[in-house]
Write an enzyme that holds these catalytic residues in place. Structure first.
Site, PDB file in Angstrom:
ATOM      1  N   GLY A  99      28.449 -11.061  39.591  1.00 52.44           N
ATOM      2  CA  GLY A  99      29.740 -11.394  40.081  1.00 52.44           C
ATOM      3  C   GLY A  99      28.298 -10.846  41.553  1.00 52.44           C
ATOM      4  O   GLY A  99      28.148 -11.184  42.916  1.00 52.44           O
ATOM      5  N   HIS A 100      26.842 -10.685  41.651  1.00 51.06           N
ATOM      6  CA  HIS A 100      25.929 -11.050  42.393  1.00 51.06           C
ATOM      7  C   HIS A 100      24.853 -11.630  42.126  1.00 51.06           C
ATOM      8  O   HIS A 100      23.999 -11.603  41.142  1.00 51.06           O
ATOM      9  CB  HIS A 100      25.669  -9.101  42.041  1.00 51.06           C
ATOM     10  CG  HIS A 100      24.345  -8.440  43.262  1.00 51.06           C
ATOM     11  ND1 HIS A 100      23.009  -8.653  43.979  1.00 51.06           N
ATOM     12  CD2 HIS A 100      25.173  -8.610  44.427  1.00 51.06           C
ATOM     13  CE1 HIS A 100      22.648  -8.566  44.606  1.00 51.06           C
ATOM     14  NE2 HIS A 100      23.544  -7.913  45.410  1.00 51.06           N
ATOM     15  N   PHE A 101      24.654 -13.103  42.897  1.00 49.69           N
ATOM     16  CA  PHE A 101      24.862 -13.379  43.379  1.00 49.69           C
ATOM     17  C   PHE A 101      25.627 -14.386  42.645  1.00 49.69           C
ATOM     18  O   PHE A 101      25.036 -14.857  41.435  1.00 49.69           O
ATOM     19  CB  PHE A 101      24.351 -14.052  45.165  1.00 49.69           C
ATOM     20  CG  PHE A 101      24.111 -12.992  45.734  1.00 49.69           C
ATOM     21  CD1 PHE A 101      25.289 -11.897  46.788  1.00 49.69           C
ATOM     22  CD2 PHE A 101      23.114 -12.610  45.707  1.00 49.69           C
ATOM     23  CE1 PHE A 101      24.829 -11.197  47.644  1.00 49.69           C
ATOM     24  CE2 PHE A 101      22.433 -11.094  46.907  1.00 49.69           C
ATOM     25  CZ  PHE A 101      23.374 -10.508  48.135  1.00 49.69           C
ATOM     26  N   PRO A 134      21.980 -15.220  40.127  1.00 52.02           N
ATOM     27  CA  PRO A 134      21.882 -13.544  40.380  1.00 52.02           C
ATOM     28  C   PRO A 134      20.442 -13.466  40.126  1.00 52.02           C
ATOM     29  O   PRO A 134      19.723 -13.939  40.410  1.00 52.02           O
ATOM     30  CB  PRO A 134      22.258 -13.574  38.799  1.00 52.02           C
ATOM     31  CG  PRO A 134      21.652 -15.456  38.188  1.00 52.02           C
ATOM     32  CD  PRO A 134      22.360 -15.798  39.376  1.00 52.02           C
ATOM     33  N   ILE A 135      20.685 -12.255  41.200  1.00 48.63           N
ATOM     34  CA  ILE A 135      20.009 -10.799  41.307  1.00 48.63           C
ATOM     35  C   ILE A 135      20.102  -9.514  41.279  1.00 48.63           C
ATOM     36  O   ILE A 135      21.253  -9.424  41.236  1.00 48.63           O
ATOM     37  CB  ILE A 135      19.515 -11.591  42.494  1.00 48.63           C
ATOM     38  CG1 ILE A 135      19.563 -10.613  44.281  1.00 48.63           C
ATOM     39  CG2 ILE A 135      18.938 -12.841  43.449  1.00 48.63           C
ATOM     40  CD1 ILE A 135      19.591 -10.717  45.289  1.00 48.63           C
TER      41      ILE A 135
END
Length: 145
Positions: free
Chosen positions: A45-47, A51-52
């Protein structure tokens, strides 16, 4: 105290353990590393679609290696019966410079500023595998054997 013994005394487990190994440790500093696996739970969920690693997770990795592992080493005489220490983060001030992507290895280096009455304050920095500065700051906490 050997580096692997320090990790075994950590009060964390997967999926919230962010220490692969302690590379060096002394009375004044510690260096360790962690590789953020591509299937870590927080990447979902990030992002979305990009993703990071969240800053709070980078801070946690820095705290686990740079404060808790370091504190366990510094309390080694009090931890001879191998009980897990109690830990409380008391403050942190971290600045972030580069993102950490899934699959990326980071190196955490921490230098002791103060260790008194079981309160540890450290200057901590995180580097990527290229040696570039990812984050740096100051972390403090209380440790009890």
């Amino acid at each position: 105290m050997e580096e692997q013994n320090i990790i075994e005394l950590l009060p964390y487990q997967r999926p919230f353990l962010f220490v692969d190994a302690i590379d060096t440790v002394s009375e004044n500093e510690i260096r360790g590393h962690y590789t953020f696996r591509k299937d870590e739970y927080f990447y979902k969920g990030h992002f979305k679609d990009n993703p990071i690693t969240p800053g709070v997770i980078l801070t946690e990795c820095m705290a686990q290696i740079g404060l808790v592992c370091f504190g366990i080493f510094l309390l080694k005489d009090e931890l001879q019966n191998a009980k897990k220490p109690q830990v409380a983060l008391t403050s942190n001030k971290i600045d972030f410079y580069l993102p950490v992507l899934p699959g990326e290895k980071v190196i955490v280096h921490s230098e002791k500023e103060v260790f008194r009455f079981n309160k540890l304050k450290c200057k901590v920095k995180m580097l990527n595998k290229k040696g570039e500065l990812v984050a740096r700051g100051v972390i403090s906490g209380m440790l009890k054997a």
